[in-house]
Design a protein around this motif. Structure first.
Motif, PDB file in Angstrom:
ATOM      1  N   UNK A   1       0.986  -1.188  -0.273  1.00  0.00           N
ATOM      2  CA  UNK A   1       0.019   0.205   0.065  1.00  0.00           C
ATOM      3  C   UNK A   1       0.849   1.403  -0.042  1.00  0.00           C
ATOM      4  N   UNK A   2       1.711   1.302   0.873  1.00  0.00           N
ATOM      5  CA  UNK A   2       3.031   2.403   0.929  1.00  0.00           C
ATOM      6  C   UNK A   2       3.317   2.581  -0.399  1.00  0.00           C
ATOM      7  N   UNK A   3       3.921   1.483  -1.089  1.00  0.00           N
ATOM      8  CA  UNK A   3       4.715   1.623  -2.279  1.00  0.00           C
ATOM      9  C   UNK A   3       3.726   2.101  -3.341  1.00  0.00           C
ATOM     10  N   UNK A   4       2.466   1.767  -3.002  1.00  0.00           N
ATOM     11  CA  UNK A   4       1.482   2.349  -4.344  1.00  0.00           C
ATOM     12  C   UNK A   4       1.118   3.971  -3.993  1.00  0.00           C
ATOM     13  N   UNK A   5       1.277   4.253  -2.789  1.00  0.00           N
ATOM     14  CA  UNK A   5       1.056   5.670  -2.456  1.00  0.00           C
ATOM     15  C   UNK A   5       2.081   6.202  -1.749  1.00  0.00           C
ATOM     16  N   UNK A   6       3.135   6.807  -2.464  1.00  0.00           N
ATOM     17  CA  UNK A   6       4.216   7.489  -1.796  1.00  0.00           C
ATOM     18  C   UNK A   6       3.791   8.696  -0.933  1.00  0.00           C
ATOM     19  N   UNK A   7       4.777   8.594   0.032  1.00  0.00           N
ATOM     20  CA  UNK A   7       4.303   9.407   1.349  1.00  0.00           C
ATOM     21  C   UNK A   7       5.413  10.633   1.108  1.00  0.00           C
ATOM     22  N   UNK A   8       4.959  11.869   1.807  1.00  0.00           N
ATOM     23  CA  UNK A   8       5.668  13.122   1.592  1.00  0.00           C
ATOM     24  C   UNK A   8       6.802  12.946   2.446  1.00  0.00           C
ATOM     25  N   UNK A   9       6.820  12.349   3.689  1.00  0.00           N
ATOM     26  CA  UNK A   9       7.924  12.155   4.611  1.00  0.00           C
ATOM     27  C   UNK A   9       8.022  11.019   5.249  1.00  0.00           C
ATOM     28  N   UNK A  10       9.071  10.426   5.452  1.00  0.00           N
ATOM     29  CA  UNK A  10       9.491   8.964   6.074  1.00  0.00           C
ATOM     30  C   UNK A  10       9.452   9.295   7.554  1.00  0.00           C
ATOM     31  N   UNK A  11       8.994   8.251   8.223  1.00  0.00           N
ATOM     32  CA  UNK A  11       9.051   8.026   9.641  1.00  0.00           C
ATOM     33  C   UNK A  11      10.148   7.617  10.313  1.00  0.00           C
ATOM     34  N   UNK A  12      10.325   8.026  11.447  1.00  0.00           N
ATOM     35  CA  UNK A  12      11.567   7.738  12.314  1.00  0.00           C
ATOM     36  C   UNK A  12      11.965   6.342  12.348  1.00  0.00           C
ATOM     37  N   UNK A  13      13.093   5.898  12.816  1.00  0.00           N
ATOM     38  CA  UNK A  13      13.563   4.711  12.914  1.00  0.00           C
ATOM     39  C   UNK A  13      12.587   3.458  13.461  1.00  0.00           C
ATOM     40  N   UNK A  14      12.622   2.299  12.931  1.00  0.00           N
ATOM     41  CA  UNK A  14      11.566   1.619  13.324  1.00  0.00           C
ATOM     42  C   UNK A  14      12.074   0.995  14.542  1.00  0.00           C
ATOM     43  N   UNK A  15      13.215   1.143  15.041  1.00  0.00           N
ATOM     44  CA  UNK A  15      13.753   0.618  16.480  1.00  0.00           C
ATOM     45  C   UNK A  15      12.798   1.285  17.799  1.00  0.00           C
ATOM     46  N   UNK A  16      12.594   2.486  17.350  1.00  0.00           N
ATOM     47  CA  UNK A  16      11.650   3.256  18.523  1.00  0.00           C
ATOM     48  C   UNK A  16      10.492   2.644  18.738  1.00  0.00           C
ATOM     49  N   UNK A  17       9.776   1.930  17.996  1.00  0.00           N
ATOM     50  CA  UNK A  17       8.610   1.119  17.976  1.00  0.00           C
ATOM     51  C   UNK A  17       9.036  -0.206  18.790  1.00  0.00           C
ATOM     52  N   UNK A  18       9.918  -0.724  18.408  1.00  0.00           N
ATOM     53  CA  UNK A  18      10.470  -1.881  19.284  1.00  0.00           C
ATOM     54  C   UNK A  18      10.780  -1.589  20.793  1.00  0.00           C
ATOM     55  N   UNK A  19      11.426  -0.342  20.894  1.00  0.00           N
ATOM     56  CA  UNK A  19      11.736  -0.023  22.305  1.00  0.00           C
ATOM     57  C   UNK A  19      10.244   0.142  23.058  1.00  0.00           C
TER      58      UNK A  19
END
Length: 202
Positions: A112-130
């Motif tokens: 879905x993300x590849x089909x709908x480009x975003x204007x800005x990227x999110x922070x590092x995935x490591x934050x979510x794991x923490x």
């Protein structure tokens, strides 16, 4: 909070004191809850969701590049699972079945993300794991350090390592979930472990 039919289920992470499902006996209990939930038992639905909520969040956090999407993907996983629970026959453990659904939810989100480009990227995935880790517990800093190290692994090796060494799945279950031979899973875990040892030594 999930709405499935007439049931409303609140997705609240289990307290840190609640043991995570790792033993075969526990997996059998969770599978029994899933089968009972399939039959319409609302208490079994609550138990099934509560027992696996943290595992789903942690797994999704390791796969997802967008930390802000982790909760949504976990919720999507349970909605998908509850919607297809009538097809679950207990041929594998309910945890393996649910994590395979989580994997598909993440894959679909990538598409879905590849089909709908975003204007800005999110922070590092490591934050979510923490954020998905329990805080204020002995060894929490070590857990964050491990997350950092895991980020250096190729995706397939990281997934195999997380499934077997972090979430406690058997190699057989991990092979079924990732649709690859058990020998490949063992090899990926061994290589991941060797890389982690090298990084720790460095």
């Amino acid at each position: 909070m999930l709405r499935e039919g007439h049931h409303v289920i609140t997705l609240t992470p289990l307290p840190a004191s609640v043991p995570q499902p790792r033993s075969a006996t526990t997996d059998e209990s969770i599978t029994a809850w899933a089968l009972a939930a399939r039959g319409g038992d609302p208490e079994a639905v609550e138990r099934f969701v509560g027992a696996l909520h943290r595992d789903v969040q942690r797994f999704v956090a390791h796969l997802c590049a967008d930390p802000q999407a982790v909760d949504d993907l976990a919720q999507d996983t349970f909605l998908r699972a509850l919607g297809s629970l009538h097809r679950f026959e207990g041929r594998c453990s309910a945890r393996t079945w649910l994590l395979s659904i989580a994997r598909r939810a993440v894959t679909d989100s990538f598409r879905y993300a590849a089909a709908r480009p975003r204007l800005s990227d999110a922070a590092d995935w490591r934050v979510a794991v923490e954020r998905a880790q329990p805080r204020g517990l002995p060894g929490f800093d070590d857990g964050v350090a491990l997350v950092d190290l895991l980020g250096a692994l190729p995706d397939e090796r990281r997934e195999a390592f997380v499934l077997t060494q972090v979430l406690g799945l058997s190699y057989e279950d991990a092979a079924e979930l990732t649709s690859c031979p058990i020998g490949t899973v063992r090899s990926r875990v061994a290589r991941a472990r060797a890389t982690l040892v090298q990084l720790l030594s460095a």
